[in-house]
Design a protein around this motif. Structure first.
Motif, PDB file in Angstrom:
ATOM      1  N   ALA A  37      43.221  43.247  49.909  1.00  0.00           N
ATOM      2  CA  ALA A  37      42.786  44.429  49.448  1.00  0.00           C
ATOM      3  C   ALA A  37      41.804  45.238  50.478  1.00  0.00           C
ATOM      4  O   ALA A  37      40.749  44.231  50.982  1.00  0.00           O
ATOM      5  CB  ALA A  37      41.981  44.372  48.275  1.00  0.00           C
ATOM      6  N   THR A  38      42.100  46.230  50.992  1.00  0.00           N
ATOM      7  CA  THR A  38      41.553  46.956  52.083  1.00  0.00           C
ATOM      8  C   THR A  38      40.859  48.277  51.719  1.00  0.00           C
ATOM      9  O   THR A  38      41.211  48.695  50.532  1.00  0.00           O
ATOM     10  CB  THR A  38      42.329  46.981  53.264  1.00  0.00           C
ATOM     11  N   PRO A  70      37.875  36.996  38.393  1.00  0.00           N
ATOM     12  CA  PRO A  70      38.844  38.030  38.501  1.00  0.00           C
ATOM     13  C   PRO A  70      38.173  39.071  39.333  1.00  0.00           C
ATOM     14  O   PRO A  70      36.990  39.147  39.724  1.00  0.00           O
ATOM     15  CB  PRO A  70      38.914  38.570  37.065  1.00  0.00           C
ATOM     16  N   LYS A  71      38.974  39.822  40.117  1.00  0.00           N
ATOM     17  CA  LYS A  71      38.891  40.975  40.983  1.00  0.00           C
ATOM     18  C   LYS A  71      39.731  42.153  40.446  1.00  0.00           C
ATOM     19  O   LYS A  71      39.795  43.036  41.531  1.00  0.00           O
ATOM     20  CB  LYS A  71      39.245  40.324  42.512  1.00  0.00           C
ATOM     21  N   GLY A  72      39.864  42.292  39.545  1.00  0.00           N
ATOM     22  CA  GLY A  72      40.740  43.590  38.970  1.00  0.00           C
ATOM     23  C   GLY A  72      40.601  43.745  37.654  1.00  0.00           C
ATOM     24  O   GLY A  72      40.305  42.618  36.846  1.00  0.00           O
ATOM     25  N   GLU A  86      41.834  49.056  47.849  1.00  0.00           N
ATOM     26  CA  GLU A  86      40.903  48.844  46.597  1.00  0.00           C
ATOM     27  C   GLU A  86      40.906  50.143  45.839  1.00  0.00           C
ATOM     28  O   GLU A  86      40.876  51.200  46.337  1.00  0.00           O
ATOM     29  CB  GLU A  86      39.591  48.373  47.308  1.00  0.00           C
ATOM     30  N   ASP A  87      40.741  49.791  44.710  1.00  0.00           N
ATOM     31  CA  ASP A  87      40.334  50.612  43.769  1.00  0.00           C
ATOM     32  C   ASP A  87      41.647  51.527  43.307  1.00  0.00           C
ATOM     33  O   ASP A  87      41.460  52.839  42.866  1.00  0.00           O
ATOM     34  CB  ASP A  87      39.200  51.485  43.921  1.00  0.00           C
ATOM     35  N   ASP A  93      39.590  45.466  42.522  1.00  0.00           N
ATOM     36  CA  ASP A  93      38.446  46.425  42.419  1.00  0.00           C
ATOM     37  C   ASP A  93      37.562  46.131  43.788  1.00  0.00           C
ATOM     38  O   ASP A  93      36.740  47.083  43.906  1.00  0.00           O
ATOM     39  CB  ASP A  93      37.650  46.072  41.291  1.00  0.00           C
ATOM     40  N   GLU A  94      37.883  45.461  44.632  1.00  0.00           N
ATOM     41  CA  GLU A  94      37.044  45.014  45.802  1.00  0.00           C
ATOM     42  C   GLU A  94      37.702  44.671  47.031  1.00  0.00           C
ATOM     43  O   GLU A  94      38.732  44.034  46.748  1.00  0.00           O
ATOM     44  CB  GLU A  94      35.899  44.304  45.591  1.00  0.00           C
ATOM     45  N   VAL A  95      37.196  44.982  48.145  1.00  0.00           N
ATOM     46  CA  VAL A  95      37.926  44.358  49.428  1.00  0.00           C
ATOM     47  C   VAL A  95      37.798  43.025  49.452  1.00  0.00           C
ATOM     48  O   VAL A  95      36.932  42.513  48.953  1.00  0.00           O
ATOM     49  CB  VAL A  95      37.208  44.900  50.513  1.00  0.00           C
TER      50      VAL A  95
END
Length: 304
Positions: free
Chosen positions: A228-229, A35-37, A161-162, A202-204
């Protein structure tokens, strides 16, 4: 006897190694386990906890099954105990009924809590203003509208991101399912409905998005790129789209609605109220997760 024990230990060792390899090395390849979120992380944790709890029953049963087959196999000089009149053991009954019942109760509590915590329409806690993206499922492509930025894209989704992203999801085609596995679970896209989904990266990085429902011939082509940038890169991208892309007209939208695949496209403008018009296209609309003020904007009379 010593040889048979050594063989059993060897089998257990091999099974342990295979389990470790399956749960570590494959995790990077199975994107739902990477996961990235925040939403995807909680969903991953729920899957892992469920797997571990179920393993308390499944693993011993598999081991005992293999042991029983081996222990009571037909062979000459077999010394296994033979008890043809045995029929009941209170202790064993308590074990093989009691443990599963406790596990089921634990799973029920965990699942109910997670269901409420991960309600898709529930805004994410953040000190940053959410970004709104209106998503329309078409045959066989995805249209993304950025109402605050005034731009639209086909099969391309860029988010900072975020920053919490509030997706408003509908369909101008057969029902589909909007899914970005590394950011969160699926949300259905349905004609005449506006569904609400909150996600965050949560991240690029680059992520994969897809339609998760079968919708006909070119279903396999119905995927989209998610990037995501940083906030600065996102703002620059918005400026580039505004200055270097054509406008999406109502006639252009009608062409997009026709069943066909599409490459990535960007539009500097789109017709005002296009998303609301799509939601109310087939009559009365239903809205999940929208406030009364937001739902008030989506009316058949106003859309006409």
């Amino acid at each position: 006897m010593k040889r048979s024990k050594a063989l059993r230990y060897m089998m257990l060792f091999v099974m342990s190694i295979m389990t470790v390899l399956a749960t570590t090395g494959c995790a990077e390849k199975i994107i739902v386990l990477n996961p990235k979120g925040p939403i995807a992380e909680q969903q991953r944790d729920l899957m892992v906890i469920t797997l571990l709890l179920c393993s308390i029953v499944i693993v011993p049963v598999l081991i005992l099954t293999a042991f029983i087959i081996w222990r009571y196999r037909d062979k000459k000089g077999r010394k296994a105990r033979y008890t043809p009149n045995w029929e009941h053991s209170t202790k064993l009954e308590l074990i093989w009924w009691g443990i599963p019942i406790v596990i089921i109760l634990a799973l029920a509590v965990i699942t109910v809590k997670a269901t409420y915590a991960l309600e898709p329409s529930k805004p994410l806690a953040s000190d940053k203003k959410p970004l709104t993206v209106q998503v329309t499922s078409l045959n066989w492509k995805w249209l993304f509208q950025y109402p605050e930025q005034g731009i639209a894209t086909i099969n391309e989704l860029k988010i900072p991101e975020d920053v919490p992203v509030r997706f408003e999801i509908t369909a101008d085609s057969p029902m589909n399912s909007f899914w970005i596995p590394q950011l969160g679970g699926q949300m259905y896209a349905m004609s005449g409905m506006a569904m609400n989904l909150h996600l965050q990266a949560d991240e690029v990085g680059h992520y994969w998005g897809s339609g998760a429902n079968f919708t006909g011939t070119e279903f396999a082509q119905m995927y989209f790129d998610v990037e995501a940038t940083t906030q600065e890169q996102f703002d620059q991208w918005v400026d580039d789209v505004k200055t270097g892309s054509p406008k999406l007209t109502l006639d252009g939208y009608k062409q997009l609605v026709e069943p066909s695949t599409s490459e990535v496209q960007t539009f500097s403008e789109f017709p005002e109220g296009l998303f609301e018009m799509t939601v109310t296209k087939y009559g009365a609309s239903h809205n999940h997760g929208l406030s009364s003020k937001e739902a008030q904007k989506i009316k058949p009379d106003e859309a006409k």
